[in-house]
Write a protein that holds these residues in place. Structure first.
Motif, PDB file in Angstrom:
ATOM      1  N   HIS A   4     -15.878   4.919   9.569  1.00 15.52           N
ATOM      2  CA  HIS A   4     -14.652   4.969  10.440  1.00 15.52           C
ATOM      3  C   HIS A   4     -13.349   5.042   9.323  1.00 15.52           C
ATOM      4  O   HIS A   4     -12.861   4.165   8.797  1.00 15.52           O
ATOM      5  CB  HIS A   4     -14.626   3.797  11.290  1.00 15.52           C
ATOM      6  CG  HIS A   4     -13.693   3.651  12.370  1.00 15.52           C
ATOM      7  ND1 HIS A   4     -13.219   2.901  13.319  1.00 15.52           N
ATOM      8  CD2 HIS A   4     -12.740   4.963  12.716  1.00 15.52           C
ATOM      9  CE1 HIS A   4     -12.536   3.263  14.136  1.00 15.52           C
ATOM     10  NE2 HIS A   4     -12.214   4.446  13.966  1.00 15.52           N
ATOM     11  N   ILE A   5     -12.777   6.374   9.664  1.00 11.11           N
ATOM     12  CA  ILE A   5     -11.829   6.690   9.008  1.00 11.11           C
ATOM     13  C   ILE A   5     -10.633   6.700   9.718  1.00 11.11           C
ATOM     14  O   ILE A   5     -10.446   7.249  10.819  1.00 11.11           O
ATOM     15  CB  ILE A   5     -11.782   8.124   8.285  1.00 11.11           C
ATOM     16  CG1 ILE A   5     -13.293   7.989   7.436  1.00 11.11           C
ATOM     17  CG2 ILE A   5     -10.794   8.626   7.201  1.00 11.11           C
ATOM     18  CD1 ILE A   5     -13.554   9.426   6.861  1.00 11.11           C
ATOM     19  N   LEU A   6      -9.412   6.049   9.021  1.00 10.16           N
ATOM     20  CA  LEU A   6      -8.253   5.918   9.765  1.00 10.16           C
ATOM     21  C   LEU A   6      -7.219   7.002   9.034  1.00 10.16           C
ATOM     22  O   LEU A   6      -7.367   7.044   7.775  1.00 10.16           O
ATOM     23  CB  LEU A   6      -7.498   4.809   9.796  1.00 10.16           C
ATOM     24  CG  LEU A   6      -6.099   4.731  10.126  1.00 10.16           C
ATOM     25  CD1 LEU A   6      -6.023   4.936  11.558  1.00 10.16           C
ATOM     26  CD2 LEU A   6      -5.295   3.307   9.715  1.00 10.16           C
ATOM     27  N   ILE A   7      -6.658   8.004   9.593  1.00 13.15           N
ATOM     28  CA  ILE A   7      -5.813   9.023   9.192  1.00 13.15           C
ATOM     29  C   ILE A   7      -4.357   8.845   9.817  1.00 13.15           C
ATOM     30  O   ILE A   7      -4.139   9.265  11.060  1.00 13.15           O
ATOM     31  CB  ILE A   7      -6.123  10.372   9.374  1.00 13.15           C
ATOM     32  CG1 ILE A   7      -7.687  10.513   9.125  1.00 13.15           C
ATOM     33  CG2 ILE A   7      -5.463  11.372   8.845  1.00 13.15           C
ATOM     34  CD1 ILE A   7      -8.035  11.917   9.381  1.00 13.15           C
ATOM     35  N   PRO A   8      -3.482   8.222   8.976  1.00 11.31           N
ATOM     36  CA  PRO A   8      -2.138   7.964   9.507  1.00 11.31           C
ATOM     37  C   PRO A   8      -1.428   9.712   9.443  1.00 11.31           C
ATOM     38  O   PRO A   8      -1.561  10.081   8.432  1.00 11.31           O
ATOM     39  CB  PRO A   8      -1.241   7.047   8.670  1.00 11.31           C
ATOM     40  CG  PRO A   8      -2.654   6.595   7.975  1.00 11.31           C
ATOM     41  CD  PRO A   8      -3.760   7.441   7.694  1.00 11.31           C
ATOM     42  N   LEU A  14       2.858  17.993   5.218  1.00  6.71           N
ATOM     43  CA  LEU A  14       2.216  17.255   3.932  1.00  6.71           C
ATOM     44  C   LEU A  14       0.926  16.290   4.614  1.00  6.71           C
ATOM     45  O   LEU A  14      -0.111  16.126   4.278  1.00  6.71           O
ATOM     46  CB  LEU A  14       3.054  16.364   3.043  1.00  6.71           C
ATOM     47  CG  LEU A  14       2.410  15.646   1.748  1.00  6.71           C
ATOM     48  CD1 LEU A  14       1.753  16.691   1.053  1.00  6.71           C
ATOM     49  CD2 LEU A  14       3.736  14.708   1.210  1.00  6.71           C
ATOM     50  N   ALA A  15       1.524  15.636   5.543  1.00  5.28           N
ATOM     51  CA  ALA A  15       0.519  14.599   6.278  1.00  5.28           C
ATOM     52  C   ALA A  15      -0.681  15.574   7.037  1.00  5.28           C
ATOM     53  O   ALA A  15      -1.940  15.181   6.974  1.00  5.28           O
ATOM     54  CB  ALA A  15       1.256  13.880   7.367  1.00  5.28           C
ATOM     55  N   HIS A  16      -0.411  16.747   7.355  1.00  3.66           N
ATOM     56  CA  HIS A  16      -1.396  17.702   7.782  1.00  3.66           C
ATOM     57  C   HIS A  16      -2.581  17.870   6.918  1.00  3.66           C
ATOM     58  O   HIS A  16      -3.707  17.878   7.342  1.00  3.66           O
ATOM     59  CB  HIS A  16      -0.913  19.001   8.525  1.00  3.66           C
ATOM     60  CG  HIS A  16      -1.853  19.749   9.239  1.00  3.66           C
ATOM     61  ND1 HIS A  16      -2.370  19.212  10.571  1.00  3.66           N
ATOM     62  CD2 HIS A  16      -2.440  20.812   9.209  1.00  3.66           C
ATOM     63  CE1 HIS A  16      -3.033  20.006  11.103  1.00  3.66           C
ATOM     64  NE2 HIS A  16      -3.242  21.043  10.319  1.00  3.66           N
ATOM     65  N   LYS A  17      -2.056  18.098   5.798  1.00  2.00           N
ATOM     66  CA  LYS A  17      -3.131  18.360   4.758  1.00  2.00           C
ATOM     67  C   LYS A  17      -4.044  17.137   4.563  1.00  2.00           C
ATOM     68  O   LYS A  17      -5.332  17.178   4.377  1.00  2.00           O
ATOM     69  CB  LYS A  17      -2.377  18.477   3.311  1.00  2.00           C
ATOM     70  CG  LYS A  17      -1.479  19.737   3.136  1.00  2.00           C
ATOM     71  CD  LYS A  17      -1.069  20.096   1.716  1.00  2.00           C
ATOM     72  CE  LYS A  17      -0.331  21.249   1.764  1.00  2.00           C
ATOM     73  NZ  LYS A  17       0.523  21.433   0.437  1.00  2.00           N
TER      74      LYS A  17
END
Length: 135
Positions: A4-8, A14-17
């Motif tokens: 289970h991966i959290l992606i903030p 930059l965050a989209h990368k």
């Protein structure tokens, strides 16, 4: 391995990368993903009696903009996850300290990995501007 991966994300390029990398990793591992965006609440430090109505309007407008921004950001990521074939849940969190909201979300959701980007600031820039990633 990671399940289970959290992606903030804040919706920035930059965050989209990090979003793309996190979704790719999740696809490879067969992991599910939670995506969080953290909106900083509206704060009032000083208000005069005759400005209370305008202040109330400003707070409501800020809340509308924050919700619209979060919805847009999370919608883009949700669509990308769907296209990648990755199970994805989205979360809009509020907090003065985004790093604390990110960590709290990871704990609440039982995430075992956080994938996020960094501006790579060091020295005085890191001191003055801060780094949510380092925190």
């Amino acid at each position: 391995m990671y399940r289970h991966i959290l992606i903030p994300t804040d919706g920035s390029e930059l965050a989209h990368k990090a979003v793309i990398h996190g979704l790719s990793l999740a696809k490879t591992l067969g992991a599910r993903v939670s995506v969080v965006t953290v909106e900083v609440p509206f704060h009032v430090f000083d208000a005069y009696r005759n400005n209370i109505d305008r202040l109330s309007d400003a707070m409501a407008e800020h809340e509308r903009h924050a919700k619209a921004h979060a919805s847009k950001v999370l919608g883009v990521v949700s669509d990308a996850a769907k296209a990648a074939g990755v199970a994805c849940e989205t979360v809009q969190a509020d907090g003065d300290q985004p790093y604390a909201a990110i960590i709290a979300t990871a704990k609440q959701r039982g995430c075992d990995l956080i994938v996020m980007s960094s501006h790579g600031r060091g020295g005085v820039s890191a001191l003055v501007l801060g780094s949510e990633t380092n925190k």
